[in-house]
Design an enzyme around this catalytic site. Sequence first.
Site, short mmCIF file in Angstrom:
data_model
loop_
_atom_site.label_atom_id
_atom_site.label_comp_id
_atom_site.label_asym_id
_atom_site.label_seq_id
_atom_site.Cartn_x
_atom_site.Cartn_y
_atom_site.Cartn_z
N GLU A 36 -9.16 13.82 -0.39
CA GLU A 36 -8.84 12.44 -0.79
C GLU A 36 -7.34 12.20 -0.71
O GLU A 36 -6.55 13.04 -1.14
CB GLU A 36 -9.36 12.22 -2.21
CG GLU A 36 -10.00 10.89 -2.43
CD GLU A 36 -11.26 10.69 -1.60
OE1 GLU A 36 -11.18 10.03 -0.53
OE2 GLU A 36 -12.31 11.18 -2.01
N THR A 38 -5.61 12.26 1.82
CA THR A 38 -5.02 13.17 2.81
C THR A 38 -4.97 12.50 4.19
O THR A 38 -4.18 12.92 5.03
CB THR A 38 -5.87 14.45 2.93
OG1 THR A 38 -7.24 14.08 2.99
CG2 THR A 38 -5.65 15.38 1.74
N ASP A 39 -5.82 11.47 4.42
CA ASP A 39 -5.91 10.94 5.81
C ASP A 39 -4.59 10.34 6.29
O ASP A 39 -4.17 10.59 7.41
CB ASP A 39 -7.10 9.97 5.98
CG ASP A 39 -7.06 8.70 5.15
OD1 ASP A 39 -6.22 8.61 4.22
OD2 ASP A 39 -7.87 7.79 5.42
N ALA A 123 -16.46 -0.13 -4.52
CA ALA A 123 -16.92 1.10 -5.16
C ALA A 123 -16.33 2.34 -4.50
O ALA A 123 -16.55 3.46 -4.95
CB ALA A 123 -18.44 1.17 -5.11
N SER A 127 -17.49 -0.37 2.30
CA SER A 127 -18.23 -1.53 2.79
C SER A 127 -17.42 -2.28 3.85
O SER A 127 -18.00 -2.82 4.80
CB SER A 127 -18.59 -2.47 1.63
OG SER A 127 -17.44 -2.84 0.92
N GLU A 160 -7.52 -3.78 10.34
CA GLU A 160 -7.44 -3.85 8.87
C GLU A 160 -5.97 -3.77 8.41
O GLU A 160 -5.55 -4.50 7.53
CB GLU A 160 -8.28 -2.74 8.22
CG GLU A 160 -8.23 -2.82 6.70
CD GLU A 160 -9.42 -2.25 5.95
OE1 GLU A 160 -10.47 -1.99 6.57
OE2 GLU A 160 -9.30 -2.06 4.73
N ASP A 172 -12.22 6.11 6.87
CA ASP A 172 -13.44 5.34 6.68
C ASP A 172 -14.02 4.88 8.02
O ASP A 172 -15.21 5.02 8.29
CB ASP A 172 -13.17 4.12 5.78
CG ASP A 172 -12.54 4.52 4.45
OD1 ASP A 172 -12.55 5.72 4.14
OD2 ASP A 172 -12.02 3.63 3.75
C1 GLA Z 1 -9.46 4.51 0.97
C2 GLA Z 1 -8.80 4.37 2.32
C3 GLA Z 1 -8.93 5.67 3.12
C4 GLA Z 1 -8.44 6.86 2.29
C5 GLA Z 1 -9.06 6.85 0.90
C6 GLA Z 1 -8.49 7.93 0.00
O1 GLA Z 1 -10.84 4.68 1.11
O2 GLA Z 1 -9.42 3.33 3.06
O3 GLA Z 1 -8.21 5.57 4.32
O4 GLA Z 1 -7.04 6.89 2.22
O5 GLA Z 1 -8.89 5.60 0.26
O6 GLA Z 1 -8.83 9.18 0.47
#
Ligand code: GLA
Length: 377
Positions: A36, A38-39, A123, A127, A160, A172
């Site tokens: 989490e 980390t992306d 959430a 979505s 986005e 995502d």
């Molecule tokens: C959201 C962002 C993702 C990621 C997460 C945390 O979902 O859209 O890119 O950074 O938070 O891991």
Amino acid sequence: MSDIEPNVAEQLFADRFGTGPAGVVASPGRVNLIGEHTDYNDGFVSPMAIEQRVDMAFRPRDDRRAILYTGGDPNPVVFDIDSVDKIAGWGLYPQGILRHFATDGLPIRGFEAALVSDIPSGAGLSSSAALELAVARVQAEVAGVPWDASEMALRCVRAENQWVGVSCGVMDQLICATAVEGSVSRIDCEDYTSEHVTMPSGVVVLVLHTGTKRGLVDSEYNERRSTCERAALELGVSSLRHATIDLLDASDVDDLARRRARHVITENQRVVDWGTAVAASDFETAGALMVASHESLRDDYEVSGPALDAMVELALETDGVIGARLTGAGFAGACVALVRNDAVETAVERIAQEFPQRYDAIPQIIASLPQRGTALL
Ligand code: GLA
């Protein structure tokens, strides 16, 4: 199981447009099992697509308009696909996808669509990414653009970031587009490649939505991102992906940046170790890594919240739960747990009953097998 009955999107389409659609696209939400925040640090994530999804029935149009209906609203979102004036509301997402097709030199075509979704919004179950990829898949189909899932996911990220104005990372959209049925992916967010680990039998993934919604947390998210960038700069690395704990220990970065960087560095290692543990069906190790991830997000990264902490605590006291942590951006929304197959029913029952006694919200508990990514049905 998804709550969407078969053919609901087609029926809605026929109700609104008089005749049936040319096709239907299904685009899943996702849950991140580990990795989490980390992306956007070029690191690793391990998400999977879930059964909750967006279904979009569609048909091309011969004019330059997009007309989109959702189940709950008798008024469609309508926009001119060539207009560069931003529209208000959720239509900004589909508009952004079409704009980014156009700025990337791809053809665009008018279309009409009806969409239904059972992914809870706010959430942490993506979505928005599911909607973006559904629109991209439809647009690729009507305009005759070849479908390259990763490339399209990255186009949706740019839409986005630049059109909608949310500075999310790449996780995502990449998982939504490239997920493989039956597998959890490990995505390298530096080069966008994925490995797929088959989910072993014996465990089930439970999404534990606390029933709380993230509020306006964009500023918190952006603050975390920029602190990470500052830490990387001060450590002399191109991103925190390339930092180590030794490098951090030897540096003089301030306490806040140090804690944020420590989360990212240790979380990247946990993703790698988690994949190894799951592939070996070593659930004890996998569960402990998920718990360590939650603690690091709570204490070092400071993106947990009272509902998420209460849910993880309850899950970990429940028989058969191997590990649990918050999932997605954090603050509110959903947690994820790995649960022994033979204990799922009792675990779901106990958590559903007990959670409202500990926190003032009604949880939604979803068992999901890993699904495939966005596809034309
Ligand atoms: C959201 C962002 C993702 C990621 C997460 C945390 O979902 O859209 O890119 O950074 O938070 O891991």
